[in-house]
Write an enzyme that holds these catalytic residues in place. Structure first.
Site, PDB file in Angstrom:
ATOM      1  N   SER A 127      20.096  19.509  11.630  1.00 50.31           N
ATOM      2  CA  SER A 127      21.302  19.668  12.447  1.00 50.31           C
ATOM      3  C   SER A 127      21.585  21.143  12.731  1.00 50.31           C
ATOM      4  O   SER A 127      21.943  21.516  13.853  1.00 50.31           O
ATOM      5  CB  SER A 127      22.503  19.034  11.735  1.00 50.31           C
ATOM      6  OG  SER A 127      22.353  17.647  11.613  1.00 50.31           O
ATOM      7  N   GLY A 181      17.995  12.315  19.779  1.00 49.82           N
ATOM      8  CA  GLY A 181      19.326  12.023  20.287  1.00 49.82           C
ATOM      9  C   GLY A 181      20.239  13.234  20.210  1.00 49.82           C
ATOM     10  O   GLY A 181      21.100  13.433  21.074  1.00 49.82           O
ATOM     11  N   ARG A 228      18.823   4.227  23.379  1.00 53.89           N
ATOM     12  CA  ARG A 228      20.029   4.599  22.636  1.00 53.89           C
ATOM     13  C   ARG A 228      21.203   4.850  23.591  1.00 53.89           C
ATOM     14  O   ARG A 228      21.012   5.304  24.719  1.00 53.89           O
ATOM     15  CB  ARG A 228      19.738   5.809  21.746  1.00 53.89           C
ATOM     16  CG  ARG A 228      18.682   5.476  20.702  1.00 53.89           C
ATOM     17  CD  ARG A 228      18.243   6.668  19.905  1.00 53.89           C
ATOM     18  NE  ARG A 228      19.297   7.154  19.027  1.00 53.89           N
ATOM     19  CZ  ARG A 228      19.168   8.213  18.235  1.00 53.89           C
ATOM     20  NH1 ARG A 228      18.033   8.889  18.214  1.00 53.89           N
ATOM     21  NH2 ARG A 228      20.150   8.590  17.463  1.00 53.89           N
ATOM     22  N   SER A 279      31.788  10.894  15.418  1.00 50.79           N
ATOM     23  CA  SER A 279      30.396  11.216  15.731  1.00 50.79           C
ATOM     24  C   SER A 279      30.288  12.707  15.982  1.00 50.79           C
ATOM     25  O   SER A 279      30.888  13.229  16.922  1.00 50.79           O
ATOM     26  CB  SER A 279      29.929  10.446  16.967  1.00 50.79           C
ATOM     27  OG  SER A 279      28.713  10.975  17.458  1.00 50.79           O
ATOM     28  N   GLN A 301      27.732  14.210  17.113  1.00 51.02           N
ATOM     29  CA  GLN A 301      27.034  14.441  18.372  1.00 51.02           C
ATOM     30  C   GLN A 301      27.987  14.349  19.553  1.00 51.02           C
ATOM     31  O   GLN A 301      27.958  15.194  20.461  1.00 51.02           O
ATOM     32  CB  GLN A 301      25.890  13.439  18.527  1.00 51.02           C
ATOM     33  CG  GLN A 301      24.759  13.649  17.535  1.00 51.02           C
ATOM     34  CD  GLN A 301      23.621  12.662  17.735  1.00 51.02           C
ATOM     35  OE1 GLN A 301      23.667  11.816  18.627  1.00 51.02           O
ATOM     36  NE2 GLN A 301      22.608  12.752  16.908  1.00 51.02           N
ATOM     37  N   ASP A 341      23.108   9.392   7.723  1.00 46.83           N
ATOM     38  CA  ASP A 341      21.652   9.475   7.691  1.00 46.83           C
ATOM     39  C   ASP A 341      21.073   8.942   6.385  1.00 46.83           C
ATOM     40  O   ASP A 341      19.922   8.489   6.344  1.00 46.83           O
ATOM     41  CB  ASP A 341      21.183  10.918   7.888  1.00 46.83           C
ATOM     42  CG  ASP A 341      21.366  11.398   9.313  1.00 46.83           C
ATOM     43  OD1 ASP A 341      21.433  10.547  10.228  1.00 46.83           O
ATOM     44  OD2 ASP A 341      21.457  12.617   9.525  1.00 46.83           O
ATOM     45  N   LYS A 391      20.392   3.582  15.863  1.00 48.39           N
ATOM     46  CA  LYS A 391      19.621   4.772  15.506  1.00 48.39           C
ATOM     47  C   LYS A 391      18.180   4.594  15.996  1.00 48.39           C
ATOM     48  O   LYS A 391      17.910   3.795  16.880  1.00 48.39           O
ATOM     49  CB  LYS A 391      19.689   4.990  13.991  1.00 48.39           C
ATOM     50  CG  LYS A 391      21.081   5.386  13.486  1.00 48.39           C
ATOM     51  CD  LYS A 391      21.468   6.761  13.988  1.00 48.39           C
ATOM     52  CE  LYS A 391      22.739   7.276  13.337  1.00 48.39           C
ATOM     53  NZ  LYS A 391      23.065   8.655  13.793  1.00 48.39           N
ATOM     54  N   ARG A 417      18.786   0.127  11.876  1.00 55.00           N
ATOM     55  CA  ARG A 417      18.608   0.451  10.457  1.00 55.00           C
ATOM     56  C   ARG A 417      19.252  -0.567   9.528  1.00 55.00           C
ATOM     57  O   ARG A 417      18.892  -0.623   8.338  1.00 55.00           O
ATOM     58  CB  ARG A 417      19.125   1.868  10.166  1.00 55.00           C
ATOM     59  CG  ARG A 417      18.208   2.945  10.727  1.00 55.00           C
ATOM     60  CD  ARG A 417      18.676   4.349  10.416  1.00 55.00           C
ATOM     61  NE  ARG A 417      17.737   5.319  10.975  1.00 55.00           N
ATOM     62  CZ  ARG A 417      18.002   6.619  11.119  1.00 55.00           C
ATOM     63  NH1 ARG A 417      19.166   7.108  10.738  1.00 55.00           N
ATOM     64  NH2 ARG A 417      17.092   7.426  11.640  1.00 55.00           N
TER      65      ARG A 417
END
Length: 416
Positions: free
Chosen positions: A20, A88, A116, A159, A161, A304, A331, A335
């Site tokens: 990140s 992503g 995604r 989020s 992101q 994660d 993801k 997952r």
């Protein structure tokens, strides 16, 4: 790939840089005035995608092992096609960054990334006046020139992101942009922008940013706690491990909070601060674990690591319930499905929920053959489970680990 079970697993590990932080260090310095050196960067495939995109926009980026030298291009090239690969983070953050740069750009990726969801960034960016069009909610994503205006953005999900995409657009918007999320997500973007001279401030779950020019910043990247987590887990299951120079930013230490609840024995050693990020060496010792309950409040700080947490719970005593993690469905793989299948194939007992799992811990797993579904987190979690199992097993398509941890199996001591 064959993974042998082991009676003990121990050692001292220097692990790859935080993905990140590497993404952000490359991207933000590529948009800044001046030159910067990024050391201990993670040069896995995802971060290579970020380097490739920033070069296409006009930045001069040179790599040498884990060192990246960046000469920024504050004015981006227009009419560019940006190949985000499987990343992503690259696509979502970069869409926000370029939306206010008054350029035309197309962002695309591989088959997995193209599945995604991208409306989650297009919609909040539109509140600032950005012209961001998706392809039926997915990539390719098309950005057209627009003058942005600051806005108050309320996110429905936590989020990093999506939050970062809005913040990066806000750097080019007239007036002030605020973005508020229901739960605090990781804050690497805010910390780095502040260090680079941006007009930004955070107050709880709200971040406010004004139009800013960035100044290049040298960054030493700490080890990624989400990569260290696999070796920490093996310490808890099979012996004793020491992971060095690990980033312990409070928005990223959900795995340690999970350890606290599970009863994992760990110690933070040599704690310090570098570049605005907390760092420590983490010692983990073999532990007797118990079942836990995790809810939506716990998820953002360990999103994660949740497949790994689920695997640890399969080795624990008692029942575990994990909910509020529907984000795992979108993801690199689904997952929730992949994790439940993995645990069950090893002889565990995991029931998938719409937004999580119910895991009935058995204290031990037999082992078996696991499909990674080309997802690095699933492959690495499977390796941990198989090493700690009674008979070991095989992992299908383990090469996907190169996305975030190119030498993962080498550090595990697995023959390839």
């Amino acid at each position: 790939m064959q993974i042998q079970s082991r009676e003990r697993f121990e050692g001292e590990f220097l692990l790859p840089g935080d993905k990140s932080i590497t993404h952000r260090a490359v991207m933000l310095n590529a948009a800044a005035d001046g030159e910067a050196v990024i050391t201990d960067a993670l040069m896995g495939e995802d971060c290579i995608s970020t380097c490739r995109c920033m070069r296409a926009l006009g930045a001069d980026i040179q790599t040498d092992g884990t060192t990246v030298r960046v000469k920024g291009a504050p004015q981006f090239k227009s009419g560019v096609k940006l190949d985000c690969g499987n990343s992503g983070t690259t696509m979502r953050l970069l869409t926000g960054l370029v939306s206010g740069k008054k350029i035309d750009a197309v962002l695309y990726g591989d088959e997995s990334l193209s599945k995604r969801p991208m409306n989650r960034i297009a919609q909040p960016l539109s509140l600032l006046g950005a012209d961001v069009q998706t392809t039926e909610g997915h990539a390719p994503v098309y950005v057209a020139p627009k003058t942005l205006q600051g806005a108050d953005v309320q996110l429905k999900i936590a989020s990093a992101q999506v939050k970062s995409a809005v913040i990066l657009a806000g750097l080019s918007a007239d007036g002030e942009t605020s973005v508020t999320e229901p739960i605090l997500s990781r804050d690497h973007t805010e910390r780095m922008l502040f260090a680079m001279g941006a007009d930004i401030r955070a107050d709880g779950t709200c971040v406010r940013v004004k139009k800013s020019n960035l100044k290049a910043l040298d960054v030493r990247v700490p080890a990624d706690i989400s990569s260290a987590a696999y070796f920490m887990a093996l310490g808890a299951l099979k012996g004793k491990t020491l992971c060095k120079n690990v980033g312990v930013n409070p928005t990223r230490t959900g795995i340690l909070k999970a350890f606290d609840r599970l009863g994992v024995r760990y110690t933070l050693c040599n704690q310090r601060v570098s570049g605005g990020e907390e760092i420590a060496d983490i010692l983990v010792e073999k532990s007797d674990m118990r079942g836990i309950c995790l809810t939506a409040q716990d998820v953002p700080a360990m999103i994660d690591e949740l497949p790994l947490v689920a695997m640890l719970c399969a080795f624990a005593d008692g029942e575990t319930t994990i909910t509020g993690a529907k984000e795992l469905r979108v993801k690199e793989s689904d997952r929730i499905f992949a994790t439940a299948e993995m645990i069950n194939r090893m002889g565990g007992d995991c029931t998938p929920l719409d937004d999580g799992f119910i895991i009935r811990g058995k204290k031990k797993l037999i082992g078996g053959d696991i499909d990674s579904y080309l997802d690095h987190r699933i492959a690495m979690t499977a390796a941990v489970g198989l090493i700690a199992s009674e008979k070991g097993g095989n992992i299908k398509n383990p090469e996907c680990c190169a996305i975030s941890f190119p030498d993962f199996f080498d550090k595990l001591g697995v023959d390839r």
